[in-house]
Design an enzyme around this catalytic site. Structure first.
Site, PDB file in Angstrom:
ATOM      1  N   CYS A  87     -11.237  50.982 -28.515  1.00  0.00           N
ATOM      2  CA  CYS A  87     -10.353  49.850 -28.800  1.00  0.00           C
ATOM      3  C   CYS A  87     -10.933  48.993 -29.933  1.00  0.00           C
ATOM      4  CB  CYS A  87     -10.112  49.057 -27.519  1.00  0.00           C
ATOM      5  SG  CYS A  87      -8.701  47.943 -27.617  1.00  0.00           S
ATOM      6  N   HIS A 195      -8.708  53.121 -23.227  1.00  0.00           N
ATOM      7  CA  HIS A 195      -9.982  52.743 -22.601  1.00  0.00           C
ATOM      8  C   HIS A 195     -10.414  53.770 -21.549  1.00  0.00           C
ATOM      9  CE1 HIS A 195     -10.539  48.526 -24.027  1.00  0.00           C
ATOM     10  NE2 HIS A 195      -9.234  48.627 -24.267  1.00  0.00           N
ATOM     11  N   GLU A 197     -13.198  54.048 -20.088  1.00  0.00           N
ATOM     12  CA  GLU A 197     -14.054  53.421 -19.060  1.00  0.00           C
ATOM     13  C   GLU A 197     -13.221  52.756 -17.963  1.00  0.00           C
ATOM     14  OE1 GLU A 197     -13.390  52.141 -21.944  1.00  0.00           O
ATOM     15  OE2 GLU A 197     -13.231  49.954 -21.799  1.00  0.00           O
TER      16      GLU A 197
END
Lengths: 228, 90
Positions: A87, A195, A197
């Site tokens: 990002c 994302h 994660e």
């Protein structure tokens, strides 16, 4: 042996702890690295996390490129070390010149926070080896400036080299060629708007982020000589 | 001398400008029809110390190339305004 990961913290980063948690759960040794430090600790992978580095003033990622750590990150990339930008981290990599193109405002002029489906179009990179080409990953986006663009000649070269690794199944932001994630020519620098994660636990709705983060860890374990 | 310098940064021709498009779509709601080609950019004002106008322009141009504009998506123009001599007293 464990892969060593340095997660860079800029003033305004806000996803660094999610990165640390998900990578630690996958067995990596992680540490936070302050942007003002001119040297990197001994790491195999550098992660530039999401957020709003330096307030995103002027342009997203434009000022982060002048943080002292970025010279060390560039040196790490030039030595062939893995660099992952998520990002805002992807925006920083483009502004730094480690990845081609630039990210500008979403086509619909809306901040978008939603799940997206991503098609893996190149499974032969250090970041996608756990996937198969054509498989689809469910990973969320959370951005205003995710509309990736580059000039036509650059795009042509990138397509020929399969550098557009992840494509949106349903393009949410107007990104050129549906690009959600790209690699540099050597394949060791990877930037993506979604994302991974945030998609490492079924409780959060998907574990597909593990495919990308786990691939990077696999690559380190496979290619790094054993450390004592 | 100190030169007032204005830098205009605009989305490059051919690059989508969602802000401009949104404004263009909003204007007819206020009765302004026949408005096309709305583009939104930014203006950056600087005061640059330099010996000559050419030097001020060269420095501003370098700043644009390195920081103020991203040449992948943005074009810039540098305009040099009035010059002021520091401490000029009769």
């Amino acid at each position: 042996m464990r892969a060593r990961v340095g997660v860079v913290v800029f003033p305004g980063s806000n996803c660094e702890r999610d990165c640390v948690k998900s990578l630690s759960q996958l067995g990596a040794e992680t540490e936070l690295v302050w942007h003002d430090d001119p040297v990197l600790p001994e790491v195999d992978i550098v992660v530039l996390p999401g957020g709003f580095a330096h307030g995103d003033y002027l342009r997203t990622g434009a000022l982060a490129r002048f943080s002292p750590i970025m010279q060390a990150v560039t040196d790490h990339a030039e030595r062939g070390g893995l660099v992952l930008g998520v990002c805002n981290g992807f925006q920083v990599l483009c502004e730094t010149g480690l990845l081609p193109g630039a990210l500008h405002k979403n086509k619909g002029l809306k901040f978008m926070c939603k799940w997206t489906e991503l098609r893996v179009d190149n499974a032969a990179t250090p970041f996608t080896s756990r996937a198969s080409t054509g498989s689809v990953l469910k990973i969320p986006i959370n951005h205003f400036e995710g509309n990736w663009y580059c000039d036509p000649e650059t795009l042509q070269g990138m397509r020929e080299r399969d550098q557009i690794v992840l494509r949106y199944v349903d393009n949410p932001n107007g990104a050129l060629d549906d690009a959600a994630g790209i690699v540099n020519e050597n394949g060791n620098v990877f930037g993506l708007m979604p994302h991974p994660e945030r998609a490492c636990d079924e409780l959060l709705g998907s574990e597909d982020g593990i495919v990308l983060l786990g691939s990077a860890i696999d690559h380190v374990l496979k290619t790094t000589p054993a450390r004592v | 001398m100190t030169f007032s310098v204005v830098v205009n940064v605009m989305p490059k021709a051919g690059i989508s400008d969602p802000q401009g498009q949104t404004i263009e779509r909003a204007l007819p709601a206020l009765g302004y029809t026949g408005v096309n080609g709305v583009r939104v950019g930014k203006r950056i004002m600087l005061e640059i110390e330099a010996a000559t106008e050419d030097e001020a322009r060269a420095r501003a141009t370098e700043m644009c190339e390195r920081l103020l504009a991203n040449s992948v998506i943005e074009a810039y123009e540098v305009a040099i305004g009035e010059a002021r001599t520091e401490g000029a007293q009769a």
